[in-house]
Design a protein around this motif. Sequence first.
Motif, PDB file in Angstrom:
ATOM      1  N   ARG A 113      46.687  41.702  39.572  1.00 50.57           N
ATOM      2  CA  ARG A 113      45.475  40.202  38.695  1.00 50.57           C
ATOM      3  C   ARG A 113      44.968  38.935  39.309  1.00 50.57           C
ATOM      4  N   VAL A 114      46.325  38.662  39.808  1.00 49.29           N
ATOM      5  CA  VAL A 114      46.216  37.382  40.350  1.00 49.29           C
ATOM      6  C   VAL A 114      45.456  37.556  41.820  1.00 49.29           C
ATOM      7  N   LYS A 119      41.151  36.428  45.747  1.00 48.38           N
ATOM      8  CA  LYS A 119      40.281  37.330  46.785  1.00 48.38           C
ATOM      9  C   LYS A 119      39.119  36.943  45.880  1.00 48.38           C
ATOM     10  N   LEU A 120      38.396  37.048  44.975  1.00 52.46           N
ATOM     11  CA  LEU A 120      36.836  36.981  44.729  1.00 52.46           C
ATOM     12  C   LEU A 120      36.423  35.586  44.399  1.00 52.46           C
ATOM     13  N   LEU A 144      39.140  27.864  39.617  1.00 53.37           N
ATOM     14  CA  LEU A 144      38.352  28.363  39.575  1.00 53.37           C
ATOM     15  C   LEU A 144      39.053  29.688  39.017  1.00 53.37           C
ATOM     16  N   GLY A 145      39.966  30.272  39.996  1.00 47.83           N
ATOM     17  CA  GLY A 145      40.485  30.952  39.797  1.00 47.83           C
ATOM     18  C   GLY A 145      41.758  31.535  37.991  1.00 47.83           C
ATOM     19  N   GLU A 178      29.160  33.316  42.232  1.00 47.48           N
ATOM     20  CA  GLU A 178      29.233  35.000  43.080  1.00 47.48           C
ATOM     21  C   GLU A 178      30.210  35.742  41.871  1.00 47.48           C
ATOM     22  N   ALA A 179      31.354  34.927  41.944  1.00 44.48           N
ATOM     23  CA  ALA A 179      32.559  34.681  41.481  1.00 44.48           C
ATOM     24  C   ALA A 179      32.347  35.214  40.082  1.00 44.48           C
ATOM     25  N   VAL A 180      31.375  34.431  39.381  1.00 46.95           N
ATOM     26  CA  VAL A 180      30.641  34.112  37.405  1.00 46.95           C
ATOM     27  C   VAL A 180      29.776  35.516  37.521  1.00 46.95           C
TER      28      VAL A 180
END
Lengths: 366, 309
Positions: A113-114, A119-120, A144-145, A178-180
Motif C-alpha cells: 500500500r505504501v 507512486k500516486l 500527502l501520501g 489527481e491523487a484525491v
Amino acid sequence: MAALVWQSVYRSFGKAEVLRGFDLAVADGEIVAVLGASGCGKTTALRIAAGLDSADDGQVLIGNDDATGWLPKQRGVGMVFQHDGLLPHLDVAENIGLSLRARRVDRAEIDARVAAVAKLVGCHHLLDRRTQRLSGGERQRVALGRALVRRPEALLLDEPLSSLDLEARVDLRSVVVEAVRSLGTTAVFVTHDHAEASEVGDRVAVMGGGAIGQIDTPEDLYWRPVSLTIALLAGVRSLNVLPVEVCESGWCYGPFSLAHDAWPPWARRSTPSTEHRPVVHLGIRPEHVQLVAPSAGTVDGTVSQVLHLGPDQVVTVDHSLGRMTVRTSSARRSAVGDRLAMSVNPRFLYGFDEHGVCVGTPDRPG
Amino acid sequence: MNTACVSAHRTGRGDMRSGRPATIAGLLPFGVGVALLLLGPIGVTGVLAFTDYDAIRPSRFVGFDNFGELWNDRVFRIAVWNSGAHVAASVPLRLAGALGLALLLHRPSRRTRFGRIAVMLPTILPDAAYALVWLWLLNPLYGPVNAIASRFGARPGWFSDPSLALPAMVLMGAFQIGEGFVICLAARQLIPPTVYDVAAVEGLRPVQVLRRITLPTMAPTLLLLGLRDLGLAAHNSFSAALLITDGGPAPYATTVVPLFVYRTSFEYLRFGYGAAATVVMLVATGMVVAAQLLVIRRWAWRTSSTDRP
C-alpha cells in the motif's frame, strides 16, 4: 468515502470569536477549496472536523453520522498540515506507513500500500530516504501520501502548499487534485491564495468573519460575487471600485456621468432591490477597462506603473479622481508618464449598495 | 542611527571572520581559568600519584607502588563497588525521573508551573541543607517516612542499616534532578506540535506516541543527559556520604571512591595514595564517557545521513 458537513459551528478562543456559525457542506467525492485571509478561522474549522479541537456549539457530520465528540481516530479523516510533521528518525516509507503500522497491518500489505500511494503522489523513488534532506515539495508529497495511505473518508488539507516556493506549489496543486480524484476522496483544501483555490476546488468557499460568505464555482465567484469583499478577492488583479451617486443624468462619478440608457442591463431592469438599495459603488475588473487615446468626455490620466506579465501587462493610471488598474495585452506599448484615457464597457460593471452587497453583476459575454 | 547599527554589526562580523586575535582574546579568560583551575590540578595529581607525600616531609618518587597498593586495598575495592552500584542505580533512575516529570509538566498552565517549581526546589537547595532534610525525612524514630512505614509494621533504619544506606543515598539523589528536568522540558517543547496532531489523526495510541515519536525524537538529549549524569555521579555521592553517613554504617556501606580519596588525602595525609585513587577514578569515568560518546556519534551519523547504510 463520505460527505462532510459543518453545521453552525461556533468556536472562541478567549474573547476572540473565530468561528461564528460556520456552515459548509462538502458532497461525497467533492473537492472544496476554502479561501480566506490568514487568521480568519480556516484552520480552526479543519481542526474541529478532524477532532483536534472541539466546537463550542454546532455539529460536524461525517457521512450521515454526527461526529461531534468523536476521537480523531474514530473519524477516519486524514489531514495534511502546513508544516509536514514528518518524523526525522524514520525513512519515507516508514513515515507513510505510520498509521498502518499503528494498526498492526500485515507487513507485506503495508509495503504494497505504501508503494502504491507513493507512486500516486510521486515520491516512489524516495522511499528508502531519510526525510531531513528532502526538499519542501518532496516532504509535502510524503505528508500527502501518509494521509492517503489508509484511504480516509475525507481529506483535510490545511494550507499544505503555502510554505513552498512557487514552482513546487504549482506542481503540487495538480498532484493533490489527481491523487484525491483517483481515490474519490472527499477533500477540503484550505488556502489564502485565490489562484490556488480556483485551480484545486470544484467549488470555492470564501470565508470571512468566522463564516462562509459565498460558496460557488470559481467561475461564478468571479462573475457573480455576492459582496464587494468577495469581488475584491476573486480575480487576478483587484477590482477597480468607483464611488458613484445617482443624479439626474444617471450615475455621476465626479464630473463624469453614465446616462440611463447606457446603464448595464441589470440596472435598467430596475428590480425592486435596486430601487430600494441604490448603488453607491460600481466595480470594474482591470481586464474590462480599455486604454484609448484621450478625447472629450473620457477619463484620462497618467501612467504611474507598468507591470509586465508576459502576454499581459497591468497598467496603473492615476487620474483626477483616483487610480485605476488596467490589464491589457502587452502588444500595446505603455510607459510610465504616458497620457492615456480609459474606456469602460458598461456591460461589465458590478454594482454594490451601501452595505457592500452586490446588487448587479455583468452579463457574461458569449 | 540605523546606518550606525548596520555598520557596527558588519564590523563585528568582519572581526569574527578574519580576526583570529579577537577570537583568541575572547577565549583568553576562560582558557586561563581552565588552565589554572583544571589542567593544573590534574597535572599535579598525575605527578603526585607516583609519589609518597604527606605535606610534612619532601615527596618521594615511588613509581607504580601506589597503584599496586590500591589493587590490594580491600577498602578501595569496596569503594569502587559502592560507586559502581550507586552510578548504576542512580543514573537511570534520575534520567527516568527527569524525563517522566518533563513529559508530565510540559504543557503550559498554572498547575504545571507550580509543578515545575516543585521539581526544581530540591536542586537549588545547598547540599548541606538538603542532607539535613533527608536526615529528618528518613529518621527511624521521628521521620515521616517511617511514620507511614510503621503502620505497615516496618521501621527500617535507613542510614544505620548497611544494606539500606546506599539505596537511601540513591533515593536522595533521585530528587535532585532539576537541571536534567529543564533540559528534558526544553527538548520536549522543541518537538513540533504538528507531529502530535498527525499522531492523533493517524490513530496512534499514547504508548505508540511515546515509543514511536517522543522517545526517538528526544533520544540525543537523553543520551547526553545520561553522559553528564555519569560525570556528575561522583560529586552527587560525595556530599551525602560525607555529611550523613560518613562512609558508614560500619564498616564501609557508603564509602564511595570520592570519599575514599578525601579520607586518604586529608585525614590520613597520604596525598600520593589519594592522587593515585583519583587517577583511577578519572580514567574509569573517562572510559565510560568515551564509550558513550562513541555510541552517540554513531547514532548521530546514522540519523543525519541521507540514506541508510
